[in-house]
Scaffold this active site. Structure first.
Site, mmCIF file in Angstrom:
data_model
loop_
_atom_site.group_PDB
_atom_site.id
_atom_site.type_symbol
_atom_site.label_atom_id
_atom_site.label_comp_id
_atom_site.label_asym_id
_atom_site.label_seq_id
_atom_site.Cartn_x
_atom_site.Cartn_y
_atom_site.Cartn_z
ATOM 1 C CG HIS A 1 -1.799 -1.140 1.460
ATOM 2 N ND1 HIS A 1 -2.977 -1.386 0.531
ATOM 3 C CD2 HIS A 1 -1.964 -2.003 2.135
ATOM 4 C CE1 HIS A 1 -3.364 -2.420 0.900
ATOM 5 N NE2 HIS A 1 -2.849 -3.089 1.956
HETATM 6 C C1 BDR Z 1 -3.545 1.150 4.800
HETATM 7 O O1 BDR Z 1 -3.965 0.795 6.150
HETATM 8 C C2 BDR Z 1 -3.023 0.462 6.958
HETATM 9 O O2 BDR Z 1 -3.038 -0.561 7.507
HETATM 10 C C3 BDR Z 1 -1.870 0.540 5.785
HETATM 11 O O3 BDR Z 1 -0.361 1.062 6.634
HETATM 12 C C4 BDR Z 1 -1.986 1.314 4.681
HETATM 13 O O4 BDR Z 1 -1.852 2.858 5.001
HETATM 14 C C5 BDR Z 1 -4.125 0.053 4.026
HETATM 15 O O5 BDR Z 1 -5.490 -0.018 3.880
#
Ligand code: BDR
Ligand code: CA
Length: 311
Positions: A241
């Site tokens: 992500h």
């Molecule tokens: C997002 O949620 C967090 O757990 C990760 O760091 C990322 O920013 C993904 O949905």
């Protein structure tokens, strides 16, 4: 180099994003601001300091920010990132202290005092950014671009069928940010789910040089067992992500998207935190969001492995 501020809640993929930025001569990281998200606020702040220690960056200031969302109860994700937020690897203890000022105050002062508008990369719940916008609305003109990891446009959420984690945790903050006219580059789940690390990448990182590459290999190994298992099955890999937002700043040809307007649901219990895209321009408002949906995943992973091997 492009000056950036990273607003973050480390978190495994946050850690990888920060290290990628620090390893890249195209970017100059002015500071890290932390917020409650993947783990509690004290823990995200401490994790940011440990990441600075790993990268041997005593000069990089870290400012702790909001300890809970604007209206909602705090919500964390230890089942993905572990109790510490960075489970699976041994990061060094902090070698520097938190800066005395609150992240929101520092954001406002820094944005207002710089001659040129500054890029902010926000890869966490948007509480700090929304608070800064309310505290000093004129910062909107001092933000060159807000690069956000968050939301889900066509694919559904990872927290609820409607909502992605960062927006779900503080939907009211996200609504303030998306309703501003700041230029937003958005990395929703639609694109981040296409950029997945697998064990072959862990092995390549283990074979690369340096403590940062080896630490990221350990983090990924852990994260492959949690995020991938939770969302899709381990053989499909785990999405990177937050690192997507940084990779785009380094090389915009790695991603493809389109311009549109996006708003955030804050009323409905069923779809709270949904990011609603106006695909056909039906709202009478400017298309201030560049929403990315496609990525060249192999090139992004090559970039990551190559850069981390040099840190
Ligand atoms: C997002 O949620 C967090 O757990 C990760 O760091 C990322 O920013 C993904 O949905
Ligand atoms: Ca994050």
């Amino acid at each position: 180099a492009l000056p950036i501020i990273i607003d973050t809640d480390p978190g495994q993929d946050d850690c990888i994003a920060i290290l990628l930025a620090l390893a890249s001569p195209e970017l100059q990281v002015l500071g890290l601001t932390t917020v409650a998200g993947n783990v509690s606020a004290p823990q995200t702040a401490r994790n940011a300091l440990r990441i600075c220690a790993l990268a041997k960056r005593r000069d990089l200031p870290v400012f702790a920010g909001c300890e809970r969302p604007l209206l909602n109860q705090p919500y964390h994700a230890p089942e993905i990132h572990g109790e510490s937020g960075l489970d699976g690897a041994h990061l060094p203890e902090p070698r520097t202290k938190l800066q005395p000022r609150h992240a929101v105050d520092w954001l406002v002062e820094t944005l207002m005092s710089r001659d040129e508008p500054t890029t902010i990369v926000a890869v966490a719940p948007l509480t700090n950014i929304a608070m800064a916008l309310r505290r000093e609305p004129r910062i909107a003109d001092k933000i060159k671009r807000l690069v956000i990891m968050g939301g889900a446009l066509r694919v559904g959420g990872n927290m609820t069928p409607a909502a992605e984690f960062n927006v779900f945790v503080d939907p009211h903050a996200a609504a303030i940010v998306f309703d501003s006219d700041i230029d937003i580059a958005l990395f929703p789940l639609d694109v981040t789910w296409k950029v997945r690390v697998r064990y072959e990448h862990v092995e390549r990182l283990r074979a690369a040089k340096g403590a940062a590459a080896h630490t990221v290999a350990d983090l990924m190994d852990f994260y492959l067992g949690t995020e991938a298992m939770a969302q899709s099955g381990q053989d499909k890999g785990a999405p990177l992500h937050d690192a997507c937002a940084i990779a785009w700043l380094i090389d915009p040809t790695l991603f493809r998207g389109s311009r549109l307007s996006v708003r955030v649901e804050t009323g409905s219990p069923l779809t709270l935190g949904q990011t609603l895209p106006d695909w056909r321009g039906l709202w009478d408002r400017p298309a201030n969001v560049e929403a990315f949906e496609d990525a060249d995943a192999p090139r992004i992973l090559d970039l990551l492995i190559q850069r981390l091997g040099k840190l």
